[in-house]
Design a protein around this motif. Sequence first.
Motif, PDB file in Angstrom:
ATOM      1  N   ALA A 198       0.831  -1.204   0.000  1.00  0.00           N
ATOM      2  CA  ALA A 198       0.000   0.000   0.000  1.00  0.00           C
ATOM      3  C   ALA A 198       0.867   1.256   0.000  1.00  0.00           C
ATOM      4  O   ALA A 198       0.582   2.226  -0.716  1.00  0.00           O
ATOM      5  CB  ALA A 198      -0.928  -0.006   1.212  1.00  0.00           C
ATOM      6  N   ILE A 199       1.949   1.225   0.789  1.00  0.00           N
ATOM      7  CA  ILE A 199       2.839   2.392   0.847  1.00  0.00           C
ATOM      8  C   ILE A 199       3.465   2.636  -0.523  1.00  0.00           C
ATOM      9  O   ILE A 199       3.533   3.761  -1.003  1.00  0.00           O
ATOM     10  CB  ILE A 199       3.929   2.170   1.924  1.00  0.00           C
ATOM     11  CG1 ILE A 199       3.298   2.316   3.313  1.00  0.00           C
ATOM     12  CG2 ILE A 199       5.067   3.152   1.759  1.00  0.00           C
ATOM     13  CD1 ILE A 199       4.207   1.876   4.434  1.00  0.00           C
ATOM     14  N   ILE A 200       3.902   1.543  -1.177  1.00  0.00           N
ATOM     15  CA  ILE A 200       4.504   1.701  -2.503  1.00  0.00           C
ATOM     16  C   ILE A 200       3.456   2.156  -3.511  1.00  0.00           C
ATOM     17  O   ILE A 200       3.737   2.936  -4.413  1.00  0.00           O
ATOM     18  CB  ILE A 200       5.181   0.377  -2.931  1.00  0.00           C
ATOM     19  CG1 ILE A 200       6.464   0.219  -2.128  1.00  0.00           C
ATOM     20  CG2 ILE A 200       5.474   0.359  -4.417  1.00  0.00           C
ATOM     21  CD1 ILE A 200       7.244  -1.018  -2.432  1.00  0.00           C
ATOM     22  N   ASP A 201       2.223   1.699  -3.327  1.00  0.00           N
ATOM     23  CA  ASP A 201       1.134   2.153  -4.207  1.00  0.00           C
ATOM     24  C   ASP A 201       0.814   3.627  -3.985  1.00  0.00           C
ATOM     25  O   ASP A 201       0.008   4.194  -4.712  1.00  0.00           O
ATOM     26  CB  ASP A 201      -0.127   1.312  -3.973  1.00  0.00           C
ATOM     27  CG  ASP A 201      -0.233   0.166  -4.962  1.00  0.00           C
ATOM     28  OD1 ASP A 201       0.460   0.219  -5.999  1.00  0.00           O
ATOM     29  OD2 ASP A 201      -1.009  -0.775  -4.719  1.00  0.00           O
ATOM     30  N   GLY A 202       1.388   4.213  -2.953  1.00  0.00           N
ATOM     31  CA  GLY A 202       1.210   5.655  -2.756  1.00  0.00           C
ATOM     32  C   GLY A 202       0.247   6.013  -1.647  1.00  0.00           C
ATOM     33  O   GLY A 202      -0.170   7.162  -1.536  1.00  0.00           O
TER      34      GLY A 202
ATOM     35  N   LYS B  73       6.522   6.160  -1.950  1.00  0.00           N
ATOM     36  CA  LYS B  73       5.483   6.516  -2.925  1.00  0.00           C
ATOM     37  C   LYS B  73       5.965   7.558  -3.920  1.00  0.00           C
ATOM     38  O   LYS B  73       5.396   7.692  -5.001  1.00  0.00           O
ATOM     39  CB  LYS B  73       4.216   6.987  -2.211  1.00  0.00           C
ATOM     40  CG  LYS B  73       4.341   8.293  -1.472  1.00  0.00           C
ATOM     41  CD  LYS B  73       3.046   8.575  -0.717  1.00  0.00           C
ATOM     42  CE  LYS B  73       3.182   9.764   0.210  1.00  0.00           C
ATOM     43  NZ  LYS B  73       2.647  10.997  -0.360  1.00  0.00           N
ATOM     44  N   TYR B  87      -4.505  -7.132  -1.942  1.00  0.00           N
ATOM     45  CA  TYR B  87      -5.472  -6.686  -0.941  1.00  0.00           C
ATOM     46  C   TYR B  87      -6.660  -7.645  -0.981  1.00  0.00           C
ATOM     47  O   TYR B  87      -7.365  -7.711  -1.987  1.00  0.00           O
ATOM     48  CB  TYR B  87      -5.911  -5.252  -1.245  1.00  0.00           C
ATOM     49  CG  TYR B  87      -4.746  -4.323  -1.498  1.00  0.00           C
ATOM     50  CD1 TYR B  87      -3.731  -4.191  -0.548  1.00  0.00           C
ATOM     51  CD2 TYR B  87      -4.631  -3.602  -2.673  1.00  0.00           C
ATOM     52  CE1 TYR B  87      -2.652  -3.368  -0.780  1.00  0.00           C
ATOM     53  CE2 TYR B  87      -3.552  -2.768  -2.912  1.00  0.00           C
ATOM     54  CZ  TYR B  87      -2.557  -2.654  -1.959  1.00  0.00           C
ATOM     55  OH  TYR B  87      -1.484  -1.838  -2.182  1.00  0.00           O
TER      56      TYR B  87
END
Lengths: 303, 366
Positions: A198-202, B73, B87
């Motif tokens: 999630a962090i890498i996804d921004g 990010k 997810y």
Amino acid sequence: MTTATIDKAAPTRTVKYGSMSRDRAWALRWSYFFLVIFAIFFLTPPIYMFITSLKSSAEISAATNPWWVFHPTLENYTGLLTSNQFLRFFWNSAIVSIFVVTITMLIAVPAAFALSRMRFWGSATLATGVFLTYLIPETLLFIPLFKMFAVVGDWTGVQLINRWYVLLILYPTLTVPFCTWIMIGYFASIPKELDEAAIIDGASWFQTLTRIFIPVALPGLIAATIFAFTVSWAQFLYPLVFTTSTDQLVMPVGIITTLIKGDVFNWGQIMTGALLGAAPPLIIYAFLMDYYIAGLTAGATKG
Amino acid sequence: MADVTLRKVVKRYDEVEAVRGIDLDIADHEFVVLVGPSGCGKSTTLRMIAGLEDISDGDIMIGGDVVNDVPPKDRDIAMVFQNYALYPHMTVAENMSFGLRLKRYPKAEIKSRVDEAARMLDIVELVDRKPKQLSGGQRQRVAMGRAIVRNPKVFLFDEPLSNLDAKLRVQMRIEIKKVHQKVRTTTVYVTHDQVEAMTLADRVVVMNHGRIEQIGTPNELYHKPATKFVASFIGSPAMNFVPCRLEDLAGKLHVRLTDRIAFPLPPARAARYQGIPRTDKLLLGLRPEHITEAKPHAEPGVEAFDAVLDVTEPMGMETLIYFTLEGAQVCGRVNPNAGAQDGAPLRLAVDLNNMHLLNEVTGVVL
């Protein structure tokens, strides 16, 4: 079918093949035995309450079989449900519980997320500390707390004692630590790669919490909600100490303070009130348990 | 698209140095594989490039900019994890588009990118499913799709095939290579499997104990290993190492293995090893394919000898043979029709044109 073939091949050793299912049969018998005892033990009081709630005061005091209703009547129910006082208790309990659950979740979920995921100095100690605060019983706390609120009232002029909303400050001291602890456990079971992805996804920390952690840990969230609701619905000591006027009372205290007049116990209405009071948690359990179990089986991440 | 540069990168955990000063230049469009045994620092290096680990010392540059303090990010990278890290509450399409939705891309753009990636990975019919309804291989495709739709500067893969069974692994390996040929995004790929490293990489970085042992194309590493570690890590079955020393016999340089066995070196090799002191303890490195059954006609640089086989392993197209030389177990590859049998003697030939000579103490290939 297979067993039949084997039996033919070795008829002298048939006993052996049944041993697995025989074990299981015995395990089941014992399970039923103990479960029935448990069920009787836990169901007797509510059944007795139900029976008594259908009796008139005269029948309750009469020397008849207490386990049977000879002249069933709904007068206890109609009496309570048409009494503004009782409805007021019910309303107070509902408002307090809903607010407490909301407040608890708003504090416990972010706190658990921070303690389980954002490694910072002292986070492990803090997590243990949160749990330790839960171990201090309210019987130890109510006197100092009363004094504190009295002092706050003297200094600021904000009167908290004998107001139902004082419970919104008191109950979270019981619910927040425990719910935080439950949620730490649930969040810890979420693989670390999920928040890294999630962090890498921004995603920011807040987005990781709201869009990944809360949906994935929904079963835990529901367990914590059920707990917080049950605690605030059934809490007795704090409202007994902190609220006295009948319009400020919640149900458990309301029932005993208004239905026991001196040495006169209005048993029929007490039992009815207790039954009606037990209904909301039961209904919530019934609905959320399905959700809870469905949530437990979903959400696998590994292959 | 961008190049990635590591300058003296160090990672320290309290007292332990996991990565001990790595220099690495990865060119634009290049597919680089970091390979090494577990605990060699390859994953840590990748996570530092991703920004999931702070770097203790040195610089990491992506596209020429130092990104040491840039959060993940903002590094414009995408990562594929070993356990997929999908997810669980989102559908495949939602998983793939999560990053784009966070960045508030227009819906039409998101849809076209997801559709394109799904087509490329052959998962079009799966886009409405949840991860738990997918097989391991399908989940891995979705994880790759999530990386592709972002169209990042760099792809990072952290042992993406380790959770798959052997057959699927080969298939996904080819899939990853195809995807890279299409999108040409700079890729850093971590694995402990040397076959994966050899088959996928433009260049392989062999790591050991937090350091880079050697960087090179797969063929360079295989044919010109710099150290014993690389020589033994790359190739399966592994390279054989037999204790030996150099000796001058009748005016020619020989490599002596045992009292009875000494091979004259081919002229090119003799010239190369001439300067080595004759007393040095050395290792003769020979790959199994350079130990075969003896042919009737002598070839230059190929020397024959007799050995008693301990074990033979028929593989179908070849038979692996194992025998002992100077206490070292040696593996060779012979023709299935060469008559190799357990416990039986066989006349073998070594191809010294492909030999390696290593210093036994330092492990350096001479």
